[in-house]
Design a protein around this motif. Structure first.
Motif, mmCIF file in Angstrom:
data_model
loop_
_atom_site.group_PDB
_atom_site.id
_atom_site.type_symbol
_atom_site.label_atom_id
_atom_site.label_comp_id
_atom_site.label_asym_id
_atom_site.label_seq_id
_atom_site.Cartn_x
_atom_site.Cartn_y
_atom_site.Cartn_z
ATOM 1 N N UNK A 18 0.906 -1.383 0.136
ATOM 2 C CA UNK A 18 0.184 -0.172 -0.066
ATOM 3 C C UNK A 18 0.957 1.294 -0.156
ATOM 4 N N UNK A 19 2.091 1.182 0.336
ATOM 5 C CA UNK A 19 2.945 2.281 0.116
ATOM 6 C C UNK A 19 2.858 3.123 -1.064
ATOM 7 N N UNK A 20 3.502 2.557 -2.209
ATOM 8 C CA UNK A 20 2.152 3.710 -3.560
ATOM 9 C C UNK A 20 1.117 4.107 -3.674
ATOM 10 N N UNK A 21 0.482 3.291 -2.677
ATOM 11 C CA UNK A 21 -1.340 3.985 -2.794
ATOM 12 C C UNK A 21 -1.004 5.131 -2.007
ATOM 13 N N UNK A 22 -0.304 4.908 -1.341
ATOM 14 C CA UNK A 22 -0.633 5.865 -0.262
ATOM 15 C C UNK A 22 -0.198 7.144 -0.736
ATOM 16 N N UNK A 23 1.561 7.251 -0.839
ATOM 17 C CA UNK A 23 1.944 8.159 -2.100
ATOM 18 C C UNK A 23 1.377 8.760 -3.005
ATOM 19 N N UNK A 24 0.004 7.763 -3.914
ATOM 20 C CA UNK A 24 -1.024 8.688 -4.431
ATOM 21 C C UNK A 24 -1.886 9.231 -4.286
ATOM 22 N N UNK A 25 -1.760 9.114 -3.056
ATOM 23 C CA UNK A 25 -3.247 9.550 -2.257
ATOM 24 C C UNK A 25 -2.563 11.150 -1.593
ATOM 25 N N UNK A 26 -1.475 11.000 -1.212
ATOM 26 C CA UNK A 26 -1.121 11.708 -0.908
ATOM 27 C C UNK A 26 -0.862 12.972 -1.598
ATOM 28 N N UNK A 27 0.030 12.634 -1.985
ATOM 29 C CA UNK A 27 -0.297 13.824 -3.837
ATOM 30 C C UNK A 27 -1.803 14.113 -4.618
ATOM 31 N N UNK A 28 -2.868 13.327 -4.213
ATOM 32 C CA UNK A 28 -3.707 13.759 -4.929
ATOM 33 C C UNK A 28 -4.351 14.791 -4.381
ATOM 34 N N UNK A 29 -4.281 14.362 -2.592
ATOM 35 C CA UNK A 29 -4.349 15.783 -1.450
ATOM 36 C C UNK A 29 -3.852 16.919 -1.432
ATOM 37 N N UNK A 30 -2.761 16.730 -1.820
ATOM 38 C CA UNK A 30 -1.803 17.869 -1.942
ATOM 39 C C UNK A 30 -2.247 18.846 -3.237
ATOM 40 N N UNK A 31 -2.780 18.481 -3.816
ATOM 41 C CA UNK A 31 -3.140 18.971 -5.276
ATOM 42 C C UNK A 31 -4.803 19.457 -4.499
ATOM 43 N N UNK A 78 -5.582 20.940 -2.159
ATOM 44 C CA UNK A 78 -5.062 21.725 -0.924
ATOM 45 C C UNK A 78 -5.548 21.346 0.548
ATOM 46 N N UNK A 79 -5.394 19.628 0.479
ATOM 47 C CA UNK A 79 -6.669 19.003 1.616
ATOM 48 C C UNK A 79 -5.151 18.691 2.410
ATOM 49 N N UNK A 80 -5.667 18.954 4.058
ATOM 50 C CA UNK A 80 -4.802 18.383 4.939
ATOM 51 C C UNK A 80 -5.046 17.333 5.386
ATOM 52 N N UNK A 81 -3.842 16.416 5.058
ATOM 53 C CA UNK A 81 -4.181 15.333 5.173
ATOM 54 C C UNK A 81 -3.233 14.199 5.864
ATOM 55 N N UNK A 82 -3.117 12.993 6.954
ATOM 56 C CA UNK A 82 -2.513 12.510 6.728
ATOM 57 C C UNK A 82 -2.837 10.963 6.054
ATOM 58 N N UNK A 83 -1.692 10.249 5.869
ATOM 59 C CA UNK A 83 -2.277 8.912 5.659
ATOM 60 C C UNK A 83 -1.050 7.987 5.215
ATOM 61 N N UNK A 84 -1.198 7.114 6.243
ATOM 62 C CA UNK A 84 -0.511 6.473 6.319
ATOM 63 C C UNK A 84 -0.548 5.070 6.346
ATOM 64 N N UNK A 85 0.011 3.762 5.710
ATOM 65 C CA UNK A 85 0.139 2.419 5.821
ATOM 66 C C UNK A 85 0.689 1.167 6.409
ATOM 67 N N UNK A 86 -0.069 0.321 7.066
ATOM 68 C CA UNK A 86 0.135 -0.248 8.506
ATOM 69 C C UNK A 86 0.018 -1.690 8.184
ATOM 70 N N UNK A 87 0.021 -2.535 7.964
ATOM 71 C CA UNK A 87 0.413 -4.276 8.269
ATOM 72 C C UNK A 87 -0.800 -4.338 9.450
ATOM 73 N N UNK A 88 -1.400 -5.105 9.077
ATOM 74 C CA UNK A 88 -2.437 -5.802 9.762
ATOM 75 C C UNK A 88 -1.823 -6.944 11.605
ATOM 76 N N UNK A 89 -0.909 -7.167 11.057
ATOM 77 C CA UNK A 89 -0.073 -8.062 11.603
ATOM 78 C C UNK A 89 0.189 -6.893 13.424
ATOM 79 N N UNK A 90 0.138 -5.613 13.141
ATOM 80 C CA UNK A 90 0.391 -4.175 13.300
ATOM 81 C C UNK A 90 -0.892 -3.580 13.387
ATOM 82 N N UNK A 91 -1.756 -3.452 13.273
ATOM 83 C CA UNK A 91 -2.870 -2.770 13.343
ATOM 84 C C UNK A 91 -3.345 -1.836 14.349
ATOM 85 N N UNK A 92 -4.114 -3.163 15.557
ATOM 86 C CA UNK A 92 -4.983 -2.814 16.586
ATOM 87 C C UNK A 92 -4.210 -2.610 17.336
ATOM 88 N N UNK A 93 -2.860 -2.668 17.765
ATOM 89 C CA UNK A 93 -1.374 -1.996 18.483
ATOM 90 C C UNK A 93 -1.534 -0.631 18.322
#
Length: 103
Positions: free
Chosen positions: A16-29, A31-46
């Motif tokens: 998902x890291x490539x998707x996150x990068x593309x989403x961040x570029x879309x958000x910047x274009x 003018x949206x203030x967004x924090x977008x992060x990809x995490x592994x399901x193994x650590x998601x709950x914590x």
């Protein structure tokens, strides 16, 4: 709209890291203030215990977690990323999906 926090969950957090990068570029274009992060399901709950999220999007490879996450994180919008948008790494459409869930 104030800052939005979007978390993407996939099996290893890598695909998902490539998707996150593309989403961040879309958000910047937009003018949206967004924090977008990809995490592994193994650590998601914590991770989500300490990380505020407005929306939690699940990659197609972890669709089996959707019902559990909807119960566990009932204060966060939880949804699946469309396999087509995920496969095409369509950051614009996935960002649109996240924003529509937030309201």
């Amino acid at each position: 709209m104030s800052k939005v926090n979007i978390i993407l969950v996939c099996s290893a957090g890598m695909s998902t890291s490539l998707l996150v990068t593309k989403m961040q570029k879309a958000a910047e274009a937009r003018g949206l203030d967004a924090h977008i992060e990809a995490i592994a399901s193994s650590v998601a709950v914590d991770t989500l215990k300490d990380t505020p999220a407005d929306v939690l999007l699940l990659g197609p490879q972890v669709r089996f977690l959707e019902a559990d996450y909807k119960k566990r994180f009932n204060e966060i919008e939880v949804a699946m990323i469309s396999p087509q948008d995920y496969g095409m790494m369509n950051g614009e459409k996935v960002l649109d999906q996240a924003l529509s869930l937030i309201g």
